[in-house]
Motif scaffolding. Structure first.
Motif, mmCIF file in Angstrom:
data_model
loop_
_atom_site.group_PDB
_atom_site.id
_atom_site.type_symbol
_atom_site.label_atom_id
_atom_site.label_comp_id
_atom_site.label_asym_id
_atom_site.label_seq_id
_atom_site.Cartn_x
_atom_site.Cartn_y
_atom_site.Cartn_z
ATOM 1 N N TYR A 1 5.549 -0.109 -3.407
ATOM 2 C CA TYR A 1 4.893 -0.631 -4.614
ATOM 3 C C TYR A 1 5.791 -0.469 -5.838
ATOM 4 C CZ TYR A 1 1.536 -1.459 -8.312
ATOM 5 O OH TYR A 1 0.919 -1.966 -9.421
ATOM 6 N N ARG B 1 2.551 8.080 -5.895
ATOM 7 C CA ARG B 1 1.312 7.552 -6.495
ATOM 8 C C ARG B 1 1.131 8.060 -7.924
ATOM 9 N NH1 ARG B 1 -0.906 4.826 -2.478
ATOM 10 N NH2 ARG B 1 -0.596 5.583 -0.347
ATOM 11 N N THR C 1 0.818 -1.209 0.000
ATOM 12 C CA THR C 1 0.000 0.000 0.000
ATOM 13 C C THR C 1 0.853 1.261 0.000
ATOM 14 O OG1 THR C 1 -0.134 -0.118 2.412
ATOM 15 C CG2 THR C 1 -1.929 -1.144 1.156
ATOM 16 N N GLU D 1 4.380 11.034 -0.876
ATOM 17 C CA GLU D 1 3.545 9.888 -1.239
ATOM 18 C C GLU D 1 2.692 10.225 -2.463
ATOM 19 O OE1 GLU D 1 1.284 7.926 1.713
ATOM 20 O OE2 GLU D 1 3.033 7.441 2.965
ATOM 21 N N PRO E 1 3.323 3.656 -1.594
ATOM 22 C CA PRO E 1 3.656 3.825 -3.017
ATOM 23 C C PRO E 1 5.112 3.525 -3.348
ATOM 24 C CG PRO E 1 3.312 5.962 -1.968
ATOM 25 C CD PRO E 1 2.830 4.919 -0.994
#
Length: 218
Positions: free
Chosen positions: A11, A151, A6, A147, A8
């Motif tokens: 990820y 994203r 979750t 963040e 970023p």
């Protein structure tokens, strides 16, 4: 990790590692097959080779169009760009050799293709390793990315990847090189694409290619 991060930055790192793993899997398949090439199925085998090279090119094109420009605002990814140039010099030669054999199977030379792959091994795998190290989550955070910026990078990469490249090569390649434990979550595509569109539409066009893939399509 078999759950989608979750955070970023985690990820971005996770996604890159999984993408590189698919290319490593394809490299190993091709090199191993060239020791005893399927001469009675060259059309499909050469198509698989083409799909592997196309998938890497598509991945790198996406990075250069979206991820690198964003990362370069606070970090320096010129080294990765130089590595891409070296990898693509190989991919261009490799694809030209594969496509020549596709047009005329008498030009198929397994020893030449294997030599090309092995001579490029260091350039490809050093790049994969160093790039993943450069985008470790703590390094992206230390560089000062928010963040929201992380994203946005994810969204931009996803949008570009889905709107460029050959979907009949890149998408089935990625799906058939994704291990079972990640099938439901990676690549991040809707259920209807994973279970219906990819296996029964996109993969059908070159269905013979994917017999060489290490995993199933869905």
């Amino acid at each position: 990790m078999t759950t989608v991060p979750t955070d970023p930055f985690e990820y971005i790192h996770w996604n890159m590692k999984l993408a590189h793993k698919t290319f490593e899997e394809g490299y190993n398949v091709i090199v191993s097959k060239l020791d005893d090439p399927p001469t009675n199925d060259l059309k499909n085998f050469l198509g698989y080779c083409e799909a592997w090279a196309h998938a890497i090119s598509h991945h790198h094109d996406t990075e250069e169009a979206t991820l690198f420009p964003a990362l370069n605002t606070k970090m320096d990814f010129s080294h990765e760009k130089e590595q891409h140039a070296a990898v693509h010099a190989f991919l261009d030669d490799f694809l030209a050799t594969v496509q020549a054999a596709q047009a005329d199977t008498s030009k198929f030379d397994a020893a030449k293709l294997k030599s090309m792959l092995e001579s490029s091994n260091d350039a490809i795998f050093t790049h994969f390793r160093e790039e993943v190290e450069h985008i470790e989550p703590e390094k992206l955070k230390a560089a000062g990315f928010s963040e929201a910026e992380g994203r946005q990078m994810i969204a931009d990469v996803d949008k570009h990847a889905k709107s460029h490249g050959d979907p009949f090569l890149a998408v089935p390649y990625m799906r058939s090189h994704t291990p079972p434990e990640y099938k439901e979550i990676w690549p991040p595509i809707p259920w209807i694409l994973r279970k219906l569109v990819v296996p029964y539409m996109l993969a059908k066009k070159h269905s013979g290619y994917w017999k060489y893939s290490p995993y199933g399509m869905s």
